[in-house]
Design a protein around this motif. Sequence first.
Motif, short mmCIF file in Angstrom:
data_model
loop_
_atom_site.label_atom_id
_atom_site.label_comp_id
_atom_site.label_asym_id
_atom_site.label_seq_id
_atom_site.Cartn_x
_atom_site.Cartn_y
_atom_site.Cartn_z
N CYS A 9 0.81 -1.23 0.00
CA CYS A 9 0.00 0.00 0.00
C CYS A 9 0.84 1.28 0.00
CB CYS A 9 -0.96 0.01 1.18
SG CYS A 9 -0.18 0.25 2.79
N GLY A 10 2.15 1.17 0.18
CA GLY A 10 3.02 2.35 0.15
C GLY A 10 3.18 3.06 1.49
N ASN A 11 2.57 2.57 2.57
CA ASN A 11 2.67 3.18 3.89
C ASN A 11 4.14 3.28 4.32
OD1 ASN A 11 2.16 3.98 6.62
ND2 ASN A 11 2.19 1.83 7.21
N ILE A 12 4.52 4.45 4.85
CA ILE A 12 5.89 4.62 5.35
C ILE A 12 5.91 5.15 6.79
CG2 ILE A 12 6.94 4.99 3.08
CD1 ILE A 12 6.90 8.03 3.73
N LYS A 13 4.73 5.24 7.44
CA LYS A 13 4.67 5.87 8.76
C LYS A 13 4.24 4.99 9.91
CE LYS A 13 4.05 10.45 7.00
NZ LYS A 13 4.02 11.76 7.49
N ARG A 14 3.26 4.12 9.72
CA ARG A 14 2.68 3.41 10.86
C ARG A 14 2.83 1.90 10.70
NH1 ARG A 14 -2.76 5.09 12.93
NH2 ARG A 14 -3.30 3.44 11.51
N PHE A 15 3.48 1.28 11.70
CA PHE A 15 3.74 -0.15 11.71
C PHE A 15 3.52 -0.70 13.11
CE2 PHE A 15 6.28 1.96 8.51
CZ PHE A 15 5.97 1.24 7.39
N TYR A 16 3.39 -2.01 13.24
CA TYR A 16 3.23 -2.60 14.57
C TYR A 16 3.89 -3.97 14.63
CZ TYR A 16 -0.52 -5.57 12.69
OH TYR A 16 -1.23 -6.47 11.96
N ARG A 17 4.14 -4.39 15.85
CA ARG A 17 4.67 -5.72 16.16
C ARG A 17 3.75 -6.31 17.22
NH1 ARG A 17 10.06 -7.11 15.65
NH2 ARG A 17 10.69 -4.94 15.72
N ASN A 18 3.33 -7.54 17.06
CA ASN A 18 2.47 -8.19 18.06
C ASN A 18 3.27 -8.50 19.32
OD1 ASN A 18 0.02 -8.35 16.59
ND2 ASN A 18 0.85 -10.04 15.41
N ILE A 19 2.64 -8.30 20.45
CA ILE A 19 3.23 -8.65 21.74
C ILE A 19 2.15 -9.32 22.59
CG2 ILE A 19 4.90 -6.76 21.70
CD1 ILE A 19 3.11 -5.34 23.78
N SER A 20 2.55 -9.92 23.68
CA SER A 20 1.56 -10.41 24.63
C SER A 20 1.87 -9.79 25.99
CB SER A 20 1.57 -11.95 24.72
OG SER A 20 2.81 -12.42 25.15
N VAL A 21 0.81 -9.43 26.69
CA VAL A 21 0.93 -8.82 28.01
C VAL A 21 0.04 -9.58 28.98
CG1 VAL A 21 1.44 -6.50 27.15
CG2 VAL A 21 -0.91 -7.16 27.52
N SER A 22 0.32 -9.44 30.26
CA SER A 22 -0.52 -10.11 31.24
C SER A 22 -1.83 -9.34 31.39
CB SER A 22 0.20 -10.25 32.58
OG SER A 22 0.51 -8.99 33.10
N ALA A 23 -2.93 -10.08 31.47
CA ALA A 23 -4.26 -9.51 31.62
C ALA A 23 -5.19 -10.58 32.18
CB ALA A 23 -4.78 -9.01 30.28
N LYS A 24 -6.41 -10.19 32.49
CA LYS A 24 -7.40 -11.14 32.99
C LYS A 24 -8.55 -11.23 31.98
CE LYS A 24 -6.26 -10.12 37.75
NZ LYS A 24 -6.65 -9.40 38.94
N LEU A 25 -9.13 -12.43 31.85
CA LEU A 25 -10.27 -12.68 30.97
C LEU A 25 -11.45 -13.09 31.83
CD1 LEU A 25 -11.44 -13.05 28.09
CD2 LEU A 25 -10.61 -15.41 28.19
N ARG A 26 -12.54 -12.34 31.75
CA ARG A 26 -13.71 -12.64 32.57
C ARG A 26 -14.38 -13.93 32.12
NH1 ARG A 26 -15.74 -9.37 36.31
NH2 ARG A 26 -14.59 -7.68 35.39
N VAL A 27 -14.84 -14.73 33.10
CA VAL A 27 -15.47 -16.03 32.87
C VAL A 27 -16.79 -16.05 33.66
CG1 VAL A 27 -15.20 -18.52 33.21
CG2 VAL A 27 -13.21 -17.14 32.63
#
Length: 63
Positions: A9-27
């Motif tokens: 697409c030609g984008n030269i400004k915005r990029f990301y890398r996936n990470i994992s962080v600690s969090a809680k998931l409601r059950v």
Amino acid sequence: MELLKCDKCGNIKRFYRNISVSAKLRVNNKGEDLKTVYDINKDDCDNYFEPIYCCECGTQVGE
């Protein structure tokens, strides 16, 4: 170091890398996930995943 650019697409400004962080998931009381994530600790990164992606189209642009 070479600047990143998305070949799709030609984008030269915005990029990301996936990470994992600690969090809680409601059950619920049946043990089913409610898809509500909370208590996210941004300072506690469990893992960094290497590929870099374009924010505009999601194409992998780097390692």
